[in-house]
Design a protein around this motif. Sequence first.
Motif, PDB file in Angstrom:
ATOM      1  N   SER A 197       0.615  -1.405   0.086  1.00 18.50           N
ATOM      2  CA  SER A 197      -0.059   0.121  -0.121  1.00 18.50           C
ATOM      3  C   SER A 197       1.093   1.511  -0.496  1.00 18.50           C
ATOM      4  O   SER A 197       2.015   1.467   0.191  1.00 18.50           O
ATOM      5  CB  SER A 197      -0.666  -0.447   1.158  1.00 18.50           C
ATOM      6  OG  SER A 197      -1.440   1.149   0.922  1.00 18.50           O
ATOM      7  N   ALA A 198       0.499   2.407  -0.554  1.00 19.41           N
ATOM      8  CA  ALA A 198       0.985   3.627  -0.347  1.00 19.41           C
ATOM      9  C   ALA A 198       1.271   4.062   1.568  1.00 19.41           C
ATOM     10  O   ALA A 198       2.123   5.066   0.821  1.00 19.41           O
ATOM     11  CB  ALA A 198       0.344   4.968  -1.627  1.00 19.41           C
ATOM     12  N   ALA A 199       0.596   3.566   2.044  1.00 21.01           N
ATOM     13  CA  ALA A 199       1.146   3.766   3.169  1.00 21.01           C
ATOM     14  C   ALA A 199       1.921   2.958   3.510  1.00 21.01           C
ATOM     15  O   ALA A 199       1.873   3.360   5.141  1.00 21.01           O
ATOM     16  CB  ALA A 199      -0.960   3.743   3.961  1.00 21.01           C
TER      17      ALA A 199
ATOM     18  N   GLY B  75      14.765  13.804  -7.598  1.00 22.73           N
ATOM     19  CA  GLY B  75      15.621  13.295  -8.374  1.00 22.73           C
ATOM     20  C   GLY B  75      16.842  11.817  -8.852  1.00 22.73           C
ATOM     21  O   GLY B  75      17.002  11.377 -10.309  1.00 22.73           O
ATOM     22  N   VAL B  76      16.615  11.450  -8.161  1.00 19.14           N
ATOM     23  CA  VAL B  76      17.400  10.258  -7.781  1.00 19.14           C
ATOM     24  C   VAL B  76      16.227   9.236  -8.603  1.00 19.14           C
ATOM     25  O   VAL B  76      16.811   8.298  -9.607  1.00 19.14           O
ATOM     26  CB  VAL B  76      17.570   9.783  -6.309  1.00 19.14           C
ATOM     27  CG1 VAL B  76      18.084   8.358  -6.141  1.00 19.14           C
ATOM     28  CG2 VAL B  76      18.307  10.460  -5.554  1.00 19.14           C
ATOM     29  N   ILE B  77      15.147   9.476  -8.311  1.00 17.85           N
ATOM     30  CA  ILE B  77      14.393   8.605  -9.340  1.00 17.85           C
ATOM     31  C   ILE B  77      14.962   8.967 -11.036  1.00 17.85           C
ATOM     32  O   ILE B  77      13.898   7.879 -11.850  1.00 17.85           O
ATOM     33  CB  ILE B  77      12.728   8.407  -8.993  1.00 17.85           C
ATOM     34  CG1 ILE B  77      12.650   7.847  -7.322  1.00 17.85           C
ATOM     35  CG2 ILE B  77      11.954   7.443  -9.993  1.00 17.85           C
ATOM     36  CD1 ILE B  77      11.660   7.865  -7.039  1.00 17.85           C
TER      37      ILE B  77
ATOM     38  N   LEU C  62      10.000   3.928  -4.649  1.00 14.99           N
ATOM     39  CA  LEU C  62       8.468   3.942  -5.825  1.00 14.99           C
ATOM     40  C   LEU C  62       7.385   3.020  -5.349  1.00 14.99           C
ATOM     41  O   LEU C  62       5.865   3.586  -5.454  1.00 14.99           O
ATOM     42  CB  LEU C  62       8.777   2.863  -7.356  1.00 14.99           C
ATOM     43  CG  LEU C  62      10.220   3.469  -7.840  1.00 14.99           C
ATOM     44  CD1 LEU C  62      10.260   2.661  -9.424  1.00 14.99           C
ATOM     45  CD2 LEU C  62       9.380   4.701  -8.766  1.00 14.99           C
ATOM     46  N   ARG C  63       7.456   2.062  -4.394  1.00 21.84           N
ATOM     47  CA  ARG C  63       6.522   1.237  -3.361  1.00 21.84           C
ATOM     48  C   ARG C  63       6.278   2.062  -2.409  1.00 21.84           C
ATOM     49  O   ARG C  63       5.800   1.425  -1.805  1.00 21.84           O
ATOM     50  CB  ARG C  63       7.203  -0.103  -2.746  1.00 21.84           C
ATOM     51  CG  ARG C  63       7.499  -0.821  -4.348  1.00 21.84           C
ATOM     52  CD  ARG C  63       8.180  -1.809  -3.813  1.00 21.84           C
ATOM     53  NE  ARG C  63       7.736  -2.693  -2.358  1.00 21.84           N
ATOM     54  CZ  ARG C  63       8.408  -3.346  -1.585  1.00 21.84           C
ATOM     55  NH1 ARG C  63       9.799  -3.358  -2.167  1.00 21.84           N
ATOM     56  NH2 ARG C  63       8.277  -4.190  -0.413  1.00 21.84           N
TER      57      ARG C  63
ATOM     58  N   VAL D 244       3.894  10.082  -6.979  1.00 19.96           N
ATOM     59  CA  VAL D 244       3.354  11.258  -7.248  1.00 19.96           C
ATOM     60  C   VAL D 244       4.110  12.337  -7.791  1.00 19.96           C
ATOM     61  O   VAL D 244       4.118  14.004  -7.768  1.00 19.96           O
ATOM     62  CB  VAL D 244       2.684  12.104  -6.273  1.00 19.96           C
ATOM     63  CG1 VAL D 244       1.014  11.136  -6.263  1.00 19.96           C
ATOM     64  CG2 VAL D 244       3.081  12.081  -4.663  1.00 19.96           C
ATOM     65  N   LEU D 245       5.782  11.897  -7.080  1.00 20.99           N
ATOM     66  CA  LEU D 245       6.898  12.679  -8.307  1.00 20.99           C
ATOM     67  C   LEU D 245       6.648  13.052  -9.335  1.00 20.99           C
ATOM     68  O   LEU D 245       6.040  12.012 -10.005  1.00 20.99           O
ATOM     69  CB  LEU D 245       8.156  12.005  -7.399  1.00 20.99           C
ATOM     70  CG  LEU D 245       7.802  12.383  -6.001  1.00 20.99           C
ATOM     71  CD1 LEU D 245       9.649  11.085  -5.676  1.00 20.99           C
ATOM     72  CD2 LEU D 245       8.254  13.823  -5.328  1.00 20.99           C
ATOM     73  N   PRO D 246       7.420  14.196  -9.658  1.00 24.25           N
ATOM     74  CA  PRO D 246       7.098  14.679 -11.267  1.00 24.25           C
ATOM     75  C   PRO D 246       7.896  12.929 -12.075  1.00 24.25           C
ATOM     76  O   PRO D 246       7.700  12.943 -12.936  1.00 24.25           O
ATOM     77  CB  PRO D 246       8.042  15.841 -11.242  1.00 24.25           C
ATOM     78  CG  PRO D 246       7.903  16.193  -9.976  1.00 24.25           C
ATOM     79  CD  PRO D 246       7.413  15.121  -9.522  1.00 24.25           C
TER      80      PRO D 246
END
Length: 255
Positions: free
Chosen positions: A3-5, A89-91, A133-134, A139-141
Motif C-alpha cells: 500500500s502507498a501508506a 531527482g534520484v528516481i 516507488l513502493r 506522485v513525484l514528477p
Amino acid sequence: MESAASASPFERTDDPRGALSSDSDTPSGERRRVQRGALTRDRVLEAALALIEREGTSALSMRRVAAELGSAPMSLYRHVQNKEDLVDGVIGLALQDLTTKPLEGEGWSERALAWIHGLRAEIREHPAILPLLRSNHLVLPSVLAPVDLLLEELLRAGFPRPRAAKTAWEIMWFVLSFVSSERRVEREPEPISVSTWAMAKTHTDDLPHLADALPDFAALGMKDIFESGARHLVAGIRAEFDAHRQEQQARNVGA
C-alpha cells in the motif's frame, strides 16, 4: 504491491527545509566517494543514487550524501531544495532512459510493450529505487513522467481520456508489482521451483495436477513469465479498445 501508506524511510521532519534525517555518524572504514569536482545537481543525484545502490534507502541522508561528495551538508541545498526534490531527482536519474528515448514499435500496442519492458529494465538496472516507488513517492514528477509518456501514446491512438488514464495505471501497477515480486524471489536462498517441487512431492495426493506439472513450472523463468504476462495484458487492452471503438462506430452509423 504494498500500500502507498507503507512506512517510508523518508519520514518528514520538523526541519522547515524538509531535509532528510541527518545521521550523526557515517560508517567507519574506507568509503567510496564520488570524484571531487565542482558541485552540481547532477553530481548530488549521482552520489545519492550510488549511496542507496550500495547501502539501501535507509542510508540516504543529506549528511551521508555530502560525505560522499566531500562537502558540507548545507552546500547540497544549493542544488536540491528538500527531501522530495532529492528523491525525485534520484528516481528521475534512474528512469531517464525511459523518458528521453523514443518508444519503438509501429502501433500503440507495440510501443506500450516497449514501455513495459523499458520500465522493468530500468528498475532492474537500479533496483535500489524500488522501495522509493513502493512507498509514498508515486506522485513525484520523475515517476509521473513515464506515465505521461504512456498516456500520450494511448491518447494518440484514440483512447478516450478516462480509458487511457485507467489503462496507463493498470500497466504501471503490473510492472511495479511484478518487479517487486521478482526481486523478492531472487533474494530467496533457493529457487521457488525447488520449494514448490518439494511441497508437491510430499502432497501428491492433495496436489496431483501440480505434481504432474512441476517439470513445466521448473522450465519457466521470470523473464518468460513477464513477457507473456505483458503480451496478454496488452492484447486484452487492445481487444477491449477495438470492441469499444466498433460499438461506437456502429452507434454513429445507426444515429
